[in-house]
Design a protein around this motif. Structure first.
Motif: not given
Ligand code: HDD
Ligand code: HEM
Ligand code: HEM
Lengths: 408, 459
Positions: B36-41, B46-50, B79-83, B202-208
């Motif tokens: 789930p963290l990776v889904a955000f990563a 991209a959304m923040v950049l938009f 940070a949590v994704g990295v660990i 695509v799941a990443g975008y759906i989740v976040s």
């Protein structure tokens, strides 16, 4: 021959860089712990956190680099090491969890008590991790890790005099490297008080590390005669001497507040001792397993080497950029964004076009991906579907954002 | 290929590991936390950049505030994704030394490229995060682009490893040794890679998208509904609403690939015991005594969906010995959960878009926002369920039809201890993360006060 050894050279370079860069990161945690609860201690803790926060992730990834290259190029060796040394490696992983979590959590801390608590968790894990990794290295160096799935002893492989020595050495070296890094940072910031505070710490840690290293020779002699001999003879000896000289020289530079140069020399000291150790063992990785036996097949090695070279060519400039930004803060101050009054919502006719192309993409995507069977059709179909998302987003979003200004 | 036919590098012989199940659960737990963290990563930057780009183009301070606040969320998640990712890397050696030791030379290159990707990602996240206010706005926006790209290459390579495990190739086994390794062929010339990559991306975008939208929908239910909240809801919701229906089409593609490459997994997904022509599909129900009970049967649908033909032959579980079948109910229920949630999310998306097209405004019904709050967690459930289908559906193999999971496991003792400690530390990390994110959300908005529309509006 070169093909089979080169990845190991990369791995060792990675270990050296991780010791120097990651070590500074770990050491900062130690100083936070020792800083105490006074107002001055608070400043030291805050400073250590602030200087490391932008770079810790990048420093940390060297470890990932070491792991992935090692398991690709020398899979059998990695399998043996990871299974026998499972305990210290697991402890290191736990330490890494706690440290990373502490970085994440500190963003939310609002009171001194909260940040103090988080710093303590951070500090303890910052000591535990280098110790565990150093102890693991000690197990390999003293040939306590045989080839095989968990073939060695789960505990004596890393709880032995040499391992403990190397673990302690890793912690003290980290403390030293961190103090030098932080002193350099404080000097650039013009914070004289902190600079002196960290310089003193650097000198103390350096003397301590030197004493541990020197005294440690006797421990090694008692524990592993073979390692002792190989370090103090032939190819390895020059590495040991170079390391000692570079260490002494770095000490002098710290004394004279030439921190930047001191960092480079400290890196040389670390690299020299690693190189010396590697040369002493060459070509053995584990007892009975040489680099040439352990190495993966030709194609894999070529791929690994190509990846490292290409990756490095992208990586190092980026890393330099990060450190420059983190260290100097000398980038231009923020300007204000251009005021642009024109609306970005597409005109109605343009929007009609966008909507029609989005629908066309959706239909084409469905036909190519879900009805057709051929691989190429699927590829185009996927692209069509992704285009559908992008175009439809473009068609909707500006209107939707306009609507947010009035909508309840 | 029989299970016993798998002889490995002689030195790394399979061992009798009493705690294999715990090792599997430990691996599953680590994934369930990382993914789930990776889904955000892979989607959030991209959304923040938009949003930042909108700020540059309009000069509207609100966008800058939003982008900066979201950046802080990224820092914590990253940070949590990295660990958690580091723990996974360790586990490759700690839990599965035989797998890594035997096949590291085949799939390792994937992780090596992944390592570089994440290295670059970490570097540019550092530059982006600490460059706010230090870099010129344009340069700052540019420094975010590599984050998006490395997110793609990183997930591409790591998924290529998973695709290889599911559909192995690019090597030969001779006397238990892996020979003739061709890493490129193994990792990137693998047809199985593409559906996994696209479906996950695509799941990443759906989740976040749904989680973010859910947060601001929650704010609305609590009576905070200023322009800031409306904007912060509209952007992720629009992305997710468009991605969710598309995900169904991609899922269908995934299922057809599975039907071709892993017929046993498909049979487990559907609970199909004997090989059947014109196989039916069952909704819901429970697989027991070699058939699905209490399910709703739809004749011929399985043949039609999997092979596009009314009477296509679908291979059943009975085609392989019982010891080579995955646990059917876990896979089946996970699959139905994913598809059920996916359908629901797509419906919500269509409702949102339809309202926008017809009325040119955000939905007004409180029920819509209540549903939206539920959608975020549901999307995560679908994400994990999907991975359960893939991974548990592959069992008992770790490398499909080449190496059984039991031959991959470590011989070290103490797995239950490690499992318990890891689980406990993940509980701590998860609660800490929750605490930080709430703190960040509560930090006062520093919006220009001249903007009247940001005042709290009671719903
Ligand atoms: C938000 C998440 C999400 C949603 C809404 C869906 N999926 Fe999914 N699915 C995943 C997230 C996911 C995933 C990212 O978790 C998986 C795991 C492995 C993969 O490639 O994607 C997956 C795997 C996966 C697989 C197994 C692929 C394999 O083993 O290689 C199939 C057959 C489907 N999905 C089919 C579907 C269908 C027909 C859906 C229709 C509604 C659907 N998925 C919605
Ligand atoms: C990139 C690669 C991989 C991905 C994305 C992946 C993903 C996952 C996920 C999501 C789960 C299940 C989560 C759950 O049950 O909640 C899982 C389970 C598992 N994975 Fe993987 N995996 C990958 C690689 C591996 C590797 C390298 C191994 C080790 C050999 C492995 C072995 C397992 C096992 C044994 C389970 C548990 C299955 C069970 O509970 O029956 N996977 N994986
Ligand atoms: C066997 C499986 C996996 C391993 C060993 C693994 C390893 C890692 C590691 C080591 C990191 C941290 C990198 C850093 O320090 O910066 C990481 C982060 C990440 N991983 Fe994984 N990973 C796995 C599965 C996955 C999967 C299935 C994905 C799916 C797309 C993924 C995508 C990412 C991304 C995007 C990050 C970026 C950082 C973040 O999470 O914010 N990983 N992973």
């Amino acid at each position: 021959m070169l093909l089979q050894s080169l990845p190991l050279v990369f791995v060792l370079m990675g270990v050296a860089l991780y010791t120097v860069l990651g070590g500074a990161d770990f050491g900062a945690g130690l100083w936070q712990l020792l800083a105490g609860r006074s107002a001055r201690g608070e400043r030291i803790r805050e400073y250590a956190h602030r200087s490391m926060a932008p770079v810790w992730e990048a420093n940390h990834v060297w470890l990932i680099f070491v792991l992935t290259v090692f398991w690709t190029a020398y899979p059998e060796a990695l399998g043996s090491i990871a299974s026998t040394l499972a305990v210290p490696l697991f402890i290191a992983a736990l330490g890494i969890i706690c440290r990373g979590a502490a970085y994440a959590f500190r963003a939310g801390a609002t009171s001194a008590r909260e940040s103090g608590l988080i710093d303590t968790m951070f500090s303890l894990s910052s000591i535990l991790t280098p110790f565990a990794l150093g102890a693991a290295i000690g197990g390999i160096a003293t040939d306590r890790v045989p080839v095989g799935n968990a073939a060695g002893n789960l505990f004596t492989s890393w709880l032995n005099p040499t391992s403990i020595l190397i673990g302690v050495l890793a912690v003290t070296t980290s403390a030293y490297l961190a103090a030098v890094y932080l002193a350099a940072d404080a000097a650039r910031d013009g914070s004289h008080e902190l600079e002196l505070a960290f310089r003193t710490r650097a000198l103390v840690a350096a003397l301590l590390a030197g004493a541990v290293a020197f005294g440690g020779l006797f421990i090694v002699k008692a524990d592993s005669h073979r390692l002792f001999h190989s370090l103090l003879s032939g190819r390895a000896l020059s590495g040991v001497i170079a390391s000692a000289l570079a260490g002494l020289l770095a000490l002098g530079l710290v004394q004279r507040r030439r921190f930047e140069a001191a960092r480079y020399l400290a890196a040389v000291a670390v690299a020299a001792i690693i190189a010396g150790w590697a040369l002493a063992r060459w070509p053995t990785i584990l007892p009975g397993l040489t680099v040439y036996q352990a190495a993966a097949g030709h194609d894999t090695l070529v791929w690994v080497i190509a990846c490292v070279l290409v990756g490095g060519a992208i990586l190092f400039p980026s890393l330099a950029l990060l450190f420059r930004l983190a260290l100097t803060g000398r980038f231009r101050a923020a300007e204000h964004a251009a005021m642009d009054a024109t609306s970005h919502a597409p005109s109605d006719s343009r929007r009609g076009l966008l909507v029609r192309s989005a629908i066309a993409c959706l239909i084409a995507g469905f036909a190519l991906l879900n009805v057709a069977e051929a691989g190429w059709a699927h590829a185009i179909g996927v692209v069509c579907l992704l285009c559908f998302i992008a175009i439809a987003f473009r068609a909707i979003i500006f209107g939707a954002l306009g609507a947010t200004a009035t909508n309840k | 290929m029989a299970v016993s036919g798998v002889s490995l590098a002689a030195s790394l012989a399979p061992v009798d590991q009493h705690y294999l199940l715990e090792a599997r659960q430990m691996q599953a737990l680590s994934f369930a936390v990382h993914i789930p963290l990776v889904a955000f990563a892979i989607s959030f930057p991209a959304m923040v950049l938009f949003v930042e780009w909108m700020w540059l183009r309009t000069g509207d301070q609100l966008y800058q505030t939003l982008a900066r606040r979201w950046t802080r969320v990224i820092v914590a998640l990253f940070a949590v994704g990295v660990i958690t990712g580091t723990v996974l890397s360790f586990e490759m050696g700690l839990l599965w030394p035989n797998f890594t030791g035997t096949f590291g030379s085949v799939f390792g290159v994937g992780f090596a490229i992944e390592g570089f990707s994440f290295f670059l990602e970490a570097i540019f996240i550092g530059i982006y995060v600490y460059g706010w206010g230090r870099l010129s706005p344009r340069l700052h926006l540019l420094s975010g682009v590599p984050i998006v790209i490395t997110g793609i290459t990183g997930s591409l390579t790591v998924i290529s490893v998973n695709a290889w495990m599911n559909h192995p190739g690019g090597f030969r086994l001779q006397d238990g040794r892996v020979t003739h390794v061709d890493p490129f062929k193994a990792l990137f010339a693998n047809t199985y890679l593409w559906h996994e990559l696209v479906h996950m991306y695509v799941a990443g975008y759906i989740v976040s998208g749904f989680i973010l939208a859910g947060c601001y929908a929650f704010a609305r239910l609590k009576g905070r509904w200023g322009r800031y909240e409306r904007t912060a809801l509209a952007i992720p919701l629009t992305v997710a609403a468009l991605a969710a229906p598309v995900q169904i089409l991609i899922g269908d593609w995934a299922a057809r690939d599975v039907a071709k490459a892993q017929p046993t997994k498909l049979a487990a997904i559907e609970g199909l015991y004997s090989t059947t022509r014109g196989a039916p599909e069952h909704l819901l129900g429970w697989y027991t005594q070699d058939r699905v009970k209490y399910g709703i049967e739809i004749p011929h649908l399985l043949s039609l969906l999997a092979f596009h033909s009314w009477n296509a032959k679908v291979q059943g579980l009975s085609a392989v010995p019982a010891s080579e079948r995955p646990p059917v109910n876990i896979v089946r229920i996970a699959f139905q959960t994913m598809v059920g949630v996916g359908t629901l999310l797509a419906l919500i998306g269509v409702v949102y878009i339809a309202i926008w097209i017809r009325r040119r405004r955000l939905p007004e019904s409180t029920w819509f926002y209540r549903a939206l709050v539920a959608c975020g967690p549901l999307a995560v459930v679908a994400l994990i369920a999907g991975w359960v289908v893939t991974e548990v559906g592959r069992q008992p193999w770790v490398v499909y039809r080449v190496m059984p999971t039991s031959a991959a496991v470590t011989g070290a003792s103490g797995i239950p201890v490690g499992y318990a400690v890891l689980a406990a530390s993940y509980v701590v990390v998860a609660s800490g993360l929750f605490w930080v994110l709430r703190r960040l959300a509560r930090a006062p908005l520093d919006l220009p006060s001249s903007d009247p529309s940001v005042d709290p509006v009671p719903a």
